[in-house]
Design a protein around this motif. Structure first.
Motif, PDB file in Angstrom:
ATOM      1  N   LEU A 137      18.937 -70.806   0.320  1.00 60.58           N
ATOM      2  CA  LEU A 137      19.488 -72.157   0.340  1.00 60.58           C
ATOM      3  C   LEU A 137      18.357 -73.106   0.704  1.00 60.58           C
ATOM      4  O   LEU A 137      17.990 -73.231   1.877  1.00 60.58           O
ATOM      5  CB  LEU A 137      20.636 -72.254   1.350  1.00 60.58           C
ATOM      6  N   ALA A 138      17.803 -73.763  -0.294  1.00 59.63           N
ATOM      7  CA  ALA A 138      16.595 -74.563  -0.113  1.00 59.63           C
ATOM      8  C   ALA A 138      16.922 -75.925   0.472  1.00 59.63           C
ATOM      9  O   ALA A 138      16.899 -76.942  -0.214  1.00 59.63           O
ATOM     10  CB  ALA A 138      15.863 -74.711  -1.440  1.00 59.63           C
ATOM     11  N   CYS A 139      17.250 -75.934   1.752  1.00 54.57           N
ATOM     12  CA  CYS A 139      17.553 -77.189   2.445  1.00 54.57           C
ATOM     13  C   CYS A 139      16.952 -77.104   3.845  1.00 54.57           C
ATOM     14  O   CYS A 139      17.196 -76.123   4.559  1.00 54.57           O
ATOM     15  CB  CYS A 139      19.054 -77.420   2.518  1.00 54.57           C
ATOM     16  N   PRO A 140      16.178 -78.102   4.264  1.00 56.30           N
ATOM     17  CA  PRO A 140      15.534 -78.033   5.582  1.00 56.30           C
ATOM     18  C   PRO A 140      16.512 -78.034   6.748  1.00 56.30           C
ATOM     19  O   PRO A 140      16.130 -77.686   7.870  1.00 56.30           O
ATOM     20  CB  PRO A 140      14.636 -79.276   5.604  1.00 56.30           C
ATOM     21  N   ALA A 141      17.770 -78.417   6.520  1.00 56.82           N
ATOM     22  CA  ALA A 141      18.758 -78.415   7.601  1.00 56.82           C
ATOM     23  C   ALA A 141      19.412 -77.050   7.780  1.00 56.82           C
ATOM     24  O   ALA A 141      20.181 -76.854   8.721  1.00 56.82           O
ATOM     25  CB  ALA A 141      19.829 -79.469   7.337  1.00 56.82           C
ATOM     26  N   VAL A 142      19.132 -76.114   6.887  1.00 64.03           N
ATOM     27  CA  VAL A 142      19.712 -74.772   6.954  1.00 64.03           C
ATOM     28  C   VAL A 142      18.729 -73.844   7.667  1.00 64.03           C
ATOM     29  O   VAL A 142      17.526 -73.874   7.389  1.00 64.03           O
ATOM     30  CB  VAL A 142      20.029 -74.241   5.543  1.00 64.03           C
ATOM     31  N   SER A 143      19.227 -73.013   8.561  1.00 62.75           N
ATOM     32  CA  SER A 143      18.367 -72.080   9.287  1.00 62.75           C
ATOM     33  C   SER A 143      17.697 -71.111   8.321  1.00 62.75           C
ATOM     34  O   SER A 143      18.231 -70.802   7.256  1.00 62.75           O
ATOM     35  CB  SER A 143      19.182 -71.293  10.313  1.00 62.75           C
ATOM     36  N   ARG A 144      16.525 -70.597   8.736  1.00 61.85           N
ATOM     37  CA  ARG A 144      15.850 -69.610   7.898  1.00 61.85           C
ATOM     38  C   ARG A 144      16.752 -68.400   7.663  1.00 61.85           C
ATOM     39  O   ARG A 144      16.825 -67.865   6.561  1.00 61.85           O
ATOM     40  CB  ARG A 144      14.525 -69.200   8.530  1.00 61.85           C
ATOM     41  N   LEU A 145      17.419 -67.960   8.710  1.00 54.59           N
ATOM     42  CA  LEU A 145      18.422 -66.909   8.582  1.00 54.59           C
ATOM     43  C   LEU A 145      19.735 -67.486   9.088  1.00 54.59           C
ATOM     44  O   LEU A 145      20.005 -67.506  10.288  1.00 54.59           O
ATOM     45  CB  LEU A 145      18.031 -65.661   9.374  1.00 54.59           C
TER      46      LEU A 145
END
Length: 265
Positions: free
Chosen positions: A48-56
């Protein structure tokens, strides 16, 4: 359950996220798929290529008869929506592990800057018990919790009452008595339906069929009547007594019914 299909729709390029191709994953019982922003050191199956989403951000685990969602974020709450329901959803709080998902078609929504990030999960073959052999069990028969005649006028009134929520036009409001009269009047057999008759049908549903015993209080008769209508609709929808397929019992909709007060409607 033979498995689930996880689908991430394609995304157009924005100032925050790059363009992406659609991704589909097929998972069988025992399989686990991790989702999140990912990185070289944190591989994920669904990126999910969104900076607000955690890496995991979380993981999906498929069991024999359902699938589970784990929220691995320490601060974000996720939503699991039923796109085929009447606004039905539930929350998965941070660090919640193995939340069972009951929907056959679900949308997992993660908060993000701008539009929310989401993906879909299809579990099309939930298992149901058959009836073979049940009639041979000893003892008296089991009474139905709610016995409704779907060919009756009171059931038509119930469907019309629940229609706004079934169509996801409102998660709170139910149809008023005048709206129900107008909605059903063009159906054969309901040409002479009156507001008093609709109110009687709602009373019959509340008192006899659904047995709503909680007192409906209010300073006036109108408030009490509204409370009864909302209680009837709420119980019918919670237990699936009225479902989307029942909307086919109603006459075709006219725009004026849903757009009161609009010029030219």
């Amino acid at each position: 359950m033979s498995g689930v299909l996880v689908h991430l729709p394609s995304e157009e390029r924005t100032e925050i996220t790059p363009a992406s191709e659609p991704v589909s994953l097929r998972l069988g019982p025992g399989d686990v798929a991790r989702f999140g922003r990912g990185s070289a050191s944190v591989p994920v199956d669904l990126r999910l290529a969104c900076p607000a989403v955690s890496r995991l951000a979380g993981e999906i685990r498929v069991t024999e008869d359902h699938w589970q969602l784990s929220n691995l974020s320490t601060s974000q709450t996720y939503l699991v929506e039923n796109p085929e329901g009447a606004g039905e959803y539930f929350r998965v709080p941070p660090r919640r592990a193995g939340a069972p998902v009951p929907f056959e078609f679900a949308r997992v929504v993660l908060p993000a800057r701008g539009a929310a990030v989401s993906f879909q999960v299809f579990a099309p073959d939930h298992a149901y018990l058959g009836t073979s052999g049940m009639a041979d069990l000893a003892g008296t028969g089991t009474l139905a919790g709610f016995s409704l005649d779907e060919t009756s006028t009171y059931f038509l009134v119930l469907v019309a009452l629940c229609e706004p929520r079934l169509r996801d036009e409102s998660t709170v409001a139910v149809a008023t008595t005048p709206q129900i009269v107008e909605r059903l009047r063009s159906r054969p057999g309901c040409e002479r339906l009156t507001a008093r008759a609709v109110s009687s049908h709602i009373d019959y549903l509340a008192d006899e069929k659904l047995r709503i015993t909680a007192p409906v209080t209010g300073p006036g008769q109108g408030v009490r009547r509204n409370g009864k209508r909302e209680a009837v609709a709420g119980l019918a929808l919670r237990f699936g007594l009225v479902r989307e397929e029942h909307l086919g019992l109603l006459p075709p909709r006219r725009p004026a019914f849903h757009r009161p007060g609009v010029a030219g409607a």
